[in-house]
Design a protein around this motif. Structure first.
Motif, PDB file in Angstrom:
ATOM      1  N   SER A   1       0.595  -1.127  -0.008  1.00  0.00           N
ATOM      2  CA  SER A   1      -0.005  -0.056  -0.031  1.00  0.00           C
ATOM      3  C   SER A   1       0.906   1.291  -0.055  1.00  0.00           C
ATOM      4  O   SER A   1       0.218   2.307   0.441  1.00  0.00           O
ATOM      5  N   VAL A   2       2.011   1.321  -0.440  1.00  0.00           N
ATOM      6  CA  VAL A   2       3.082   2.369  -0.318  1.00  0.00           C
ATOM      7  C   VAL A   2       2.262   3.623  -1.436  1.00  0.00           C
ATOM      8  O   VAL A   2       1.946   3.039  -2.729  1.00  0.00           O
ATOM      9  N   GLY A   3       2.238   4.638  -0.747  1.00  0.00           N
ATOM     10  CA  GLY A   3       1.562   5.851  -1.898  1.00  0.00           C
ATOM     11  C   GLY A   3       0.291   5.750  -1.626  1.00  0.00           C
ATOM     12  O   GLY A   3      -0.433   6.790  -2.166  1.00  0.00           O
ATOM     13  N   THR A   4      -0.528   4.881  -0.963  1.00  0.00           N
ATOM     14  CA  THR A   4      -1.947   5.109  -0.815  1.00  0.00           C
ATOM     15  C   THR A   4      -2.539   5.551   0.190  1.00  0.00           C
ATOM     16  O   THR A   4      -1.864   5.152   1.558  1.00  0.00           O
ATOM     17  N   GLU A   5      -3.330   6.178   0.282  1.00  0.00           N
ATOM     18  CA  GLU A   5      -4.102   6.588   1.486  1.00  0.00           C
ATOM     19  C   GLU A   5      -4.978   5.491   1.874  1.00  0.00           C
ATOM     20  O   GLU A   5      -5.819   5.096   1.326  1.00  0.00           O
TER      21      GLU A   5
ATOM     22  N   SER B   1       1.975   8.847   6.790  1.00  0.00           N
ATOM     23  CA  SER B   1       2.013  10.408   7.065  1.00  0.00           C
ATOM     24  C   SER B   1       0.520  10.404   7.423  1.00  0.00           C
ATOM     25  O   SER B   1      -0.636  10.252   6.824  1.00  0.00           O
TER      26      SER B   1
ATOM     27  N   LEU C   1       3.889   5.830   3.509  1.00  0.00           N
ATOM     28  CA  LEU C   1       5.086   6.186   3.051  1.00  0.00           C
ATOM     29  C   LEU C   1       6.151   5.287   2.836  1.00  0.00           C
ATOM     30  O   LEU C   1       6.863   5.392   1.877  1.00  0.00           O
ATOM     31  N   GLU C   2       6.092   4.313   3.806  1.00  0.00           N
ATOM     32  CA  GLU C   2       7.147   3.197   3.569  1.00  0.00           C
ATOM     33  C   GLU C   2       6.858   1.895   4.257  1.00  0.00           C
ATOM     34  O   GLU C   2       6.002   2.203   5.325  1.00  0.00           O
TER      35      GLU C   2
ATOM     36  N   THR D   1      -1.540   8.116   4.576  1.00  0.00           N
ATOM     37  CA  THR D   1      -0.781   7.671   3.647  1.00  0.00           C
ATOM     38  C   THR D   1       0.315   6.922   3.851  1.00  0.00           C
ATOM     39  O   THR D   1       1.355   7.385   4.659  1.00  0.00           O
TER      40      THR D   1
END
Length: 126
Positions: free
Chosen positions: A45-49, A104, A77-78, A75
Motif C-alpha cells: 500500500s505504499v503511496g496509498t491513503e 503520514s 510512506l514506507e 498515506t
C-alpha cells in the motif's frame, strides 16, 4: 508481555508510535504471541491513503493469516523492507525492528481516540 507507555493501541492489536506528522505502525506483543511464528508479511500500500479501520495488509503465521487494520487514516510512506527477508522480527521485536508501515497522518486527532497502554493491557487481560 510488553506494553510501552509511549505508544497508542487498537482493539485489533495494532500499535501506533507518533513522530510529528508521521506514525509507525505494527502489531502488538500480544498479537504476535497469539499468531505464533510469523512467516510472511504482505503489505502493498505504499503511496496509498488508507482509511482508519481499513485493511492495509496481512500477516501470515504458520497456522493462520490475519488482516492488518489501519489504526488512523494516513498515506503509507514506507513499508519495513527488512520484513521481506526477516518476518520473524515481528515476533522478536514487535515494537522496534518489527514495525510494519510508516504513514503520514491525515488527521492527528484520530490518535487521541486510541487506547493508552493501561487500557490496552486491560483489554487483553494482562
Amino acid at each position: 508481555m510488553n506494553f510501552p507507555s509511549e505508544l497508542k493501541y487498537t482493539k485489533d492489536h495494532e500499535w501506533v508510535k507518533v513522530e510529528g506528522n508521521e506514525a509507525f505502525i505494527g502489531i502488538t506483543d500480544f498479537a504476535q504471541r497469539e499468531l505464533g511464528d510469523i512467516v510472511y508479511v504482505d503489505i502493498n500500500s505504499v503511496g496509498t491513503e488508507v482509511a482508519k479501520d481499513e485493511v492495509f495488509g496481512t500477516v501470515e503465521a504458520v497456522k493462520t493469516v490475519s488482516d492488518l487494520f489501519m489504526p488512523v487514516t494516513g498515506t503509507v510512506l514506507e513499508i519495513n523492507a527488512e520484513l521481506n527477508d526477516n518476518p520473524e522480527l515481528v515476533n522478536s521485536d514487535p515494537y522496534g525492528k518489527g514495525w510494519m508501515v510508516k504513514v503520514s497522518l491525515s488527521d492527528s486527532a484520530e490518535v487521541e481516540g486510541l487506547l493508552n497502554a493501561e487500557a490496552y493491557q486491560s483489554l487483553v487481560g494482562a
